[in-house]
Write an enzyme that holds these catalytic residues in place. Structure first.
Site, short mmCIF file in Angstrom:
data_model
loop_
_atom_site.label_atom_id
_atom_site.label_comp_id
_atom_site.label_asym_id
_atom_site.label_seq_id
_atom_site.Cartn_x
_atom_site.Cartn_y
_atom_site.Cartn_z
N GLU A 48 -13.20 -30.26 46.32
CA GLU A 48 -14.47 -29.82 45.73
C GLU A 48 -14.68 -28.31 45.79
OE1 GLU A 48 -17.72 -31.96 47.48
OE2 GLU A 48 -16.92 -33.93 46.95
N GLU A 58 -13.15 -39.91 46.36
CA GLU A 58 -14.34 -40.23 47.16
C GLU A 58 -15.32 -40.96 46.26
OE1 GLU A 58 -16.34 -36.90 49.01
OE2 GLU A 58 -14.44 -36.03 49.67
O1 IFM Z 1 -19.36 -35.78 53.00
C1 IFM Z 1 -19.08 -35.20 51.77
C2 IFM Z 1 -17.62 -34.82 51.67
O2 IFM Z 1 -17.23 -33.97 52.69
C3 IFM Z 1 -17.35 -34.14 50.35
N1 IFM Z 1 -17.83 -34.91 49.24
C4 IFM Z 1 -19.18 -35.41 49.32
C5 IFM Z 1 -19.41 -36.13 50.63
C6 IFM Z 1 -20.84 -36.67 50.70
O3 IFM Z 1 -21.75 -35.62 50.59
#
Ligand code: IFM
Length: 452
Positions: A172, A358
């Site tokens: 990210e 994710e």
């Molecule tokens: O916890 C975070 C992760 O580190 C990166 N993506 C989003 C998740 C939830 O906010």
């Protein structure tokens, strides 16, 4: 009876992998163990006053000391893949120079444990824990950090090599740059639009330099990057809102996808960012636009917005959606957005492979009589896996789905107030309790294995 369509395990190819993701600072703890250096998050969590519950990642889930039992837990949940991140300051305590062998050994053991239990390792190299020394030297505003990152990538690839199935350079970069350098809610806590765009450019450049470094020490491992993506929708029919939707998409999604896959920044946003544009040197975009084996997407929610001139560019005010469900992060549950983003990115950018790196929901979970009933998360998983199945049916080369997260953990600026885990963590005792969602997922994975 569920009112939504349940995903069919047979809709997923035989070699599709299901698992969960974590990141180093969010779970490892042990911040002073075995020669680990400090990261900018250690400093931010201790000193910024910006963590909701005033907590730090000093102990977190103590995964560093519980790695073997955590890997056994992953196996017991039936997962066939696990995504973790390598803490840069554990391996190179000041960001560059001498390798801290004990730190690197930890990831070596982790990968061996995973492989021994039939779990495919996905490794991320940068999940926000920039070594503090590099931060003090300018961090992502300083071009030299890009080369230091490529050198770190090389150190990791030389040791872990092809035992890691899939490397992601960054997690990210949008979030690192925007939340860290513009909104100031994450380390390093700065609030400047030009700095955010410069940091974003350097993160992308670091990625571009790291890709050949990873390839130099691997043969079969996939090399890619993980982006957070979010589709934007207009909450009214005005022309101003239509423009805001385009710009919000540009800032959030295309600012990263375009340079990585097309070798240029999106022209409409570049023009709109007049006065804040990053310094880009000749050749940078060619370096950034490397052929990749896989693109990971982190998907949580959508933006439902109207134009609001009182807000900074892109003037997007998020509005609630009547009748929708929300997680404790305040994020709308909207699985259709995942299908749309997968299909759109496949069609517009054509990465060789995609994976969901994710995907998950923070909810107010608690243990009652040894069980955690989380029906909203069960439904969240079902709807989002169904979205993946639909994307597969539309020809998207999707290879994996990794839930966020294996267990409750340190949610950055929100500390321990948010529970994203498939497993509940009692932070006082470090007891992990698989939630109902983890058990549902385990059974779904088993059905997938049987059906194939
Ligand atoms: O916890 C975070 C992760 O580190 C990166 N993506 C989003 C998740 C939830 O906010």
């Amino acid at each position: 009876m569920p009112t939504h369509t349940l995903p069919n395990p047979q809709a997923f190819p035989k070699d599709f992998v299901f698992g969960a993701a974590t990141s180093a600072y969010q779970i490892e703890g042990a911040v002073h163990a075995d020669g680990r250096g400090l990261s900018m998050w250690d400093s931010f969590a201790h000193h910024s006053g910006r963590i909701a519950d005033g907590s730090t990642g000093d102990v977190a889930c103590d995964h560093y000391h519980r790695m073997e039992s955590d890997v056994a837990l992953i196996q017991s949940l039936g997962h066939t893949a696990y995504r973790f991140s390598v803490a840069w300051p554990r391996v190179l305590p000041t960001g560059r120079g001498a390798v801290n062998t004990r730190g690197l050994d930890f990831y070596d053991r982790l990968v061996d444990q995973l492989l021994a239990r039939g779990i495919t390792p996905y490794a991320t190299l940068y999940h926000w824990d920039l070594p503090l020394t590099l931060h003090e030297q300018g961090g992502w505003l300083h071009r030299d950090t890009c080369r230091a990152f490529a050198d770190f990538a090389e150190v990791v690839a030389r040791r872990l090599g092809d035992r890691v199935h899939s490397y992601a350079t960054l997690n990210e970069p949008r979030c690192s740059a925007t939340v860290g350098y513009l909104e100031g809610r994450h380390a390093p806590g700065l609030q400047d639009r030009g700095m955010a765009l410069q940091a974003a450019h350097h993160l992308l450049l670091a990625h571009g330099l790291a890709v050949p470094a990873l390839r130099a020490h691997t043969r079969s491992a996939q090399v890619g990057v993980v982006l957070d993506v979010k589709p934007y929708y207009a909450a009214d029919s005005g022309a101003d809102t239509a423009h805001t939707v385009q710009m919000a998409d540009g800032v959030f999604n295309r600012w990263f996808l375009d340079p990585l896959f097309k070798g240029h920044y999106p022209q409409d946003v570049w023009v709109a960012e007049q006065g804040h544009q990053p310094l880009v040197q000749d050749g940078d975009l060619a370096t950034i636009c490397q052929p990749l084996d896989a693109l990971g997407l982190n998907y949580y929610t959508r933006g439902h917005v109207v134009h609001d001139a009182t807000l900074p560019f892109p003037h997007a005010r998020e509005l609630p959606v009547a009748g929708a469900s929300y997680t404790t992060m305040g994020w709308e549950v909207f699985a259709e957005g995942l299908r749309q983003m997968l299909v759109r990115i496949h069609q517009e950018y054509a990465p060789q492979r995609l994976y969901v790196a994710e995907n998950g929901a923070a909810l107010d979970d608690s243990v009652v009589d040894g069980r955690v009933h989380d029906p909203l998360r069960v439904r969240y998983l079902q709807e989002h896996l169904q979205a993946c199945a639909q994307a597969l049916a539309q020809g998207v080369p999707l290879q994996a789905w990794l839930g966020w997260s294996l267990m409750d953990n340190y949610e950055w600026g929100k500390g321990y107030t948010q529970r994203f885990g498939l497993c509940h963590v009692d932070y006082a005792t470090q007891t992990r309790t698989p939630k109902d969602s983890a058990l549902w997922l385990r059974d779904f994975i088993a059905q997938h294995a049987r059906a194939r």
